[in-house]
Design a protein around this motif. Sequence first.
Motif, PDB file in Angstrom:
ATOM      1  N   GLY A  49       2.065 120.443 100.437  1.00 26.89           N
ATOM      2  CA  GLY A  49       0.842 119.855 100.091  1.00 26.89           C
ATOM      3  C   GLY A  49       0.083 120.786  99.187  1.00 26.89           C
ATOM      4  N   TYR A  50      -1.101 120.378  98.798  1.00 30.18           N
ATOM      5  CA  TYR A  50      -1.666 121.240  97.719  1.00 30.18           C
ATOM      6  C   TYR A  50      -2.582 121.914  98.678  1.00 30.18           C
ATOM      7  CZ  TYR A  50      -1.178 117.584  94.159  1.00 30.18           C
ATOM      8  OH  TYR A  50      -0.729 116.832  92.978  1.00 30.18           O
ATOM      9  N   ARG A  51      -3.043 123.147  98.438  1.00 35.77           N
ATOM     10  CA  ARG A  51      -3.859 124.264  98.865  1.00 35.77           C
ATOM     11  C   ARG A  51      -5.066 124.463  97.872  1.00 35.77           C
ATOM     12  NH1 ARG A  51      -2.187 128.753  98.918  1.00 35.77           N
ATOM     13  NH2 ARG A  51      -3.104 129.538 100.976  1.00 35.77           N
ATOM     14  N   ALA A  52      -6.224 124.481  98.389  1.00 33.18           N
ATOM     15  CA  ALA A  52      -7.480 124.832  97.859  1.00 33.18           C
ATOM     16  C   ALA A  52      -7.362 126.152  97.174  1.00 33.18           C
ATOM     17  CB  ALA A  52      -8.912 124.535  98.580  1.00 33.18           C
ATOM     18  N   ALA A  53      -6.789 127.158  98.088  1.00 34.49           N
ATOM     19  CA  ALA A  53      -6.743 128.716  97.845  1.00 34.49           C
ATOM     20  C   ALA A  53      -6.181 128.532  96.264  1.00 34.49           C
ATOM     21  CB  ALA A  53      -5.890 129.236  98.767  1.00 34.49           C
ATOM     22  N   ASP A  54      -4.994 127.927  95.954  1.00 34.39           N
ATOM     23  CA  ASP A  54      -4.435 127.896  94.544  1.00 34.39           C
ATOM     24  C   ASP A  54      -5.577 127.437  93.280  1.00 34.39           C
ATOM     25  OD1 ASP A  54      -2.157 128.657  95.973  1.00 34.39           O
ATOM     26  OD2 ASP A  54      -1.459 126.515  95.957  1.00 34.39           O
ATOM     27  N   TRP A  55      -6.776 126.973  93.661  1.00 34.74           N
ATOM     28  CA  TRP A  55      -7.542 126.345  92.895  1.00 34.74           C
ATOM     29  C   TRP A  55      -8.476 127.749  92.311  1.00 34.74           C
ATOM     30  CZ3 TRP A  55      -9.355 121.584  95.220  1.00 34.74           C
ATOM     31  CH2 TRP A  55      -8.373 120.485  95.600  1.00 34.74           C
ATOM     32  N   ASN A  56      -9.190 127.540  91.267  1.00 32.98           N
ATOM     33  CA  ASN A  56     -10.109 128.738  90.738  1.00 32.98           C
ATOM     34  C   ASN A  56     -11.545 128.081  91.316  1.00 32.98           C
ATOM     35  OD1 ASN A  56     -11.611 130.552  89.992  1.00 32.98           O
ATOM     36  ND2 ASN A  56     -11.354 130.397  87.617  1.00 32.98           N
ATOM     37  N   LEU A  57     -11.745 128.412  92.790  1.00 30.37           N
ATOM     38  CA  LEU A  57     -12.926 127.773  93.406  1.00 30.37           C
ATOM     39  C   LEU A  57     -14.426 128.378  92.966  1.00 30.37           C
ATOM     40  CD1 LEU A  57     -11.755 127.581  96.775  1.00 30.37           C
ATOM     41  CD2 LEU A  57     -11.729 125.743  95.300  1.00 30.37           C
ATOM     42  N   GLN A  58     -14.242 129.360  92.259  1.00 23.95           N
ATOM     43  CA  GLN A  58     -15.506 130.205  91.705  1.00 23.95           C
ATOM     44  C   GLN A  58     -16.062 129.436  90.380  1.00 23.95           C
ATOM     45  OE1 GLN A  58     -13.038 131.971  92.905  1.00 23.95           O
ATOM     46  NE2 GLN A  58     -13.926 132.448  94.806  1.00 23.95           N
ATOM     47  N   GLU A  59     -15.100 128.681  89.805  1.00 26.14           N
ATOM     48  CA  GLU A  59     -15.457 128.214  88.402  1.00 26.14           C
ATOM     49  C   GLU A  59     -14.991 126.877  88.415  1.00 26.14           C
ATOM     50  OE1 GLU A  59     -13.596 130.277  85.133  1.00 26.14           O
ATOM     51  OE2 GLU A  59     -14.473 132.380  85.686  1.00 26.14           O
ATOM     52  N   PRO A  60     -15.787 125.815  88.938  1.00 23.67           N
ATOM     53  CA  PRO A  60     -15.540 124.384  89.052  1.00 23.67           C
ATOM     54  C   PRO A  60     -15.575 123.699  87.404  1.00 23.67           C
ATOM     55  CG  PRO A  60     -17.944 124.919  89.783  1.00 23.67           C
ATOM     56  CD  PRO A  60     -17.205 126.142  89.594  1.00 23.67           C
ATOM     57  N   GLN A  61     -14.872 122.869  86.978  1.00 20.55           N
ATOM     58  CA  GLN A  61     -14.835 122.247  85.810  1.00 20.55           C
ATOM     59  C   GLN A  61     -15.996 121.361  85.504  1.00 20.55           C
ATOM     60  OE1 GLN A  61     -12.730 123.085  83.341  1.00 20.55           O
ATOM     61  NE2 GLN A  61     -11.794 124.512  84.999  1.00 20.55           N
ATOM     62  N   TRP A  62     -16.532 120.869  86.701  1.00 21.48           N
ATOM     63  CA  TRP A  62     -17.527 120.096  86.582  1.00 21.48           C
ATOM     64  C   TRP A  62     -18.445 119.687  87.906  1.00 21.48           C
ATOM     65  CZ3 TRP A  62     -19.015 115.380  88.945  1.00 21.48           C
ATOM     66  CH2 TRP A  62     -20.041 114.300  88.205  1.00 21.48           C
ATOM     67  N   THR A  63     -19.795 119.671  87.878  1.00 21.52           N
ATOM     68  CA  THR A  63     -20.552 119.289  88.985  1.00 21.52           C
ATOM     69  C   THR A  63     -21.441 118.077  88.615  1.00 21.52           C
ATOM     70  OG1 THR A  63     -20.705 121.781  89.321  1.00 21.52           O
ATOM     71  CG2 THR A  63     -22.336 120.663  90.340  1.00 21.52           C
ATOM     72  N   GLY A  64     -21.592 117.243  89.577  1.00 22.53           N
ATOM     73  CA  GLY A  64     -22.321 116.021  89.541  1.00 22.53           C
ATOM     74  C   GLY A  64     -22.521 115.206  90.838  1.00 22.53           C
ATOM     75  N   ARG A  65     -22.898 114.153  90.927  1.00 24.68           N
ATOM     76  CA  ARG A  65     -23.042 113.241  91.960  1.00 24.68           C
ATOM     77  C   ARG A  65     -21.831 112.322  92.280  1.00 24.68           C
ATOM     78  NH1 ARG A  65     -27.616 108.909  91.015  1.00 24.68           N
ATOM     79  NH2 ARG A  65     -26.122 108.046  89.559  1.00 24.68           N
ATOM     80  N   MET A  66     -21.525 112.198  93.375  1.00 25.57           N
ATOM     81  CA  MET A  66     -20.486 111.048  94.008  1.00 25.57           C
ATOM     82  C   MET A  66     -21.195 109.767  94.879  1.00 25.57           C
ATOM     83  SD  MET A  66     -18.265 109.796  96.708  1.00 25.57           S
ATOM     84  CE  MET A  66     -18.876 111.059  98.125  1.00 25.57           C
ATOM     85  N   ARG A  67     -20.726 108.735  94.322  1.00 27.97           N
ATOM     86  CA  ARG A  67     -21.157 107.451  95.080  1.00 27.97           C
ATOM     87  C   ARG A  67     -19.934 106.686  95.664  1.00 27.97           C
ATOM     88  NH1 ARG A  67     -24.349 103.308  92.914  1.00 27.97           N
ATOM     89  NH2 ARG A  67     -23.303 103.561  90.872  1.00 27.97           N
ATOM     90  N   LEU A  68     -19.935 106.263  96.487  1.00 27.92           N
ATOM     91  CA  LEU A  68     -18.623 105.394  96.968  1.00 27.92           C
ATOM     92  C   LEU A  68     -19.192 104.106  97.298  1.00 27.92           C
ATOM     93  CD1 LEU A  68     -15.687 105.647  98.409  1.00 27.92           C
ATOM     94  CD2 LEU A  68     -16.817 105.732 100.641  1.00 27.92           C
ATOM     95  N   VAL A  69     -18.620 103.338  96.418  1.00 33.57           N
ATOM     96  CA  VAL A  69     -19.019 101.963  96.133  1.00 33.57           C
ATOM     97  C   VAL A  69     -18.048 100.787  96.587  1.00 33.57           C
ATOM     98  CG1 VAL A  69     -20.022 100.169  94.490  1.00 33.57           C
ATOM     99  CG2 VAL A  69     -20.327 102.695  94.163  1.00 33.57           C
ATOM    100  N   ALA A  70     -18.425  99.689  97.380  1.00 33.76           N
ATOM    101  CA  ALA A  70     -17.561  98.786  97.837  1.00 33.76           C
ATOM    102  C   ALA A  70     -17.908  97.286  96.959  1.00 33.76           C
ATOM    103  CB  ALA A  70     -17.531  98.242  99.207  1.00 33.76           C
ATOM    104  N   LYS A  71     -17.022  96.774  96.417  1.00 32.00           N
ATOM    105  CA  LYS A  71     -17.317  95.499  95.558  1.00 32.00           C
ATOM    106  C   LYS A  71     -16.108  94.640  96.064  1.00 32.00           C
ATOM    107  CE  LYS A  71     -17.799  93.580  90.849  1.00 32.00           C
ATOM    108  NZ  LYS A  71     -17.568  94.226  89.371  1.00 32.00           N
TER     109      LYS A  71
END
Length: 237
Positions: A27-49
């Motif tokens: 599976g995926y491993r977060a250690a393989d990502w460049n965690l010190q340089e995120p591509q974007w930072t913002g807000r997350m909303r979980l919406v049910a419709k």
Amino acid sequence: MDSYESVLLVKNEVFVFKIPPRPSNRGYRAADWNLQEPQWTGRMRLVAKGDELIMKLEDKATGELFAKCPIDKYPGVALEAVTDSSRYFVVRIQDDNGRTAYIGLGFGDRSDSFDLNVALQDHFKWLKKEQEGEQTQQQNLDLGFKDGETIKINMKITKRDGSEGNRPKRAVGGSGGNLLPPPPGGSRLPPPPSPQHAPSPAEPTPGNSEWGDFNSASAATSQNPITPANQQNWVQF
């Protein structure tokens, strides 16, 4: 009600990462990502419709939509946890044209990722209960006969006295005993008239000569009653 949006969870700071292709054997491993340089930072909303559940990534200052992730089940392909951390997930984002891409999503604190897990599990539990309730209601209301289905009713009628069968036939000719038929080859004589309706000796009954002789004899007897003087002649007769 389907057009009404219900916000299940809001996290004001999330991080988006560019991830390498998925390894074929694990599976995926977060250690393989460049965690010190995120591509974007913002807000997350979980919406049910209605029955839909969408994760929206938005600019936390303007609310502009950066990406959205429709989630049909959890755990599932749309949102998958990594194998080496509880704060990071692989998210399948989708645009209005149906094109998809995979990105990495992370939280700064473990409690934020825990809240996301709880909100996802509660929503799908509620959705399952709603679907089961609708199915039960449809089954209860469906009381009509299916194609080719029939019903058989066994009716047993009991009389008031508890007996069954046909009633005995009533005797013909009124109440009382049965009437005997007239004797063959002969005619029945009419009954003698009652005393108050009997004709006088001088007026014979028309059509009945036999009864006329009887009346004449009766009249003679009344004119010559039996006395000791003529009793001897009566005995000889």
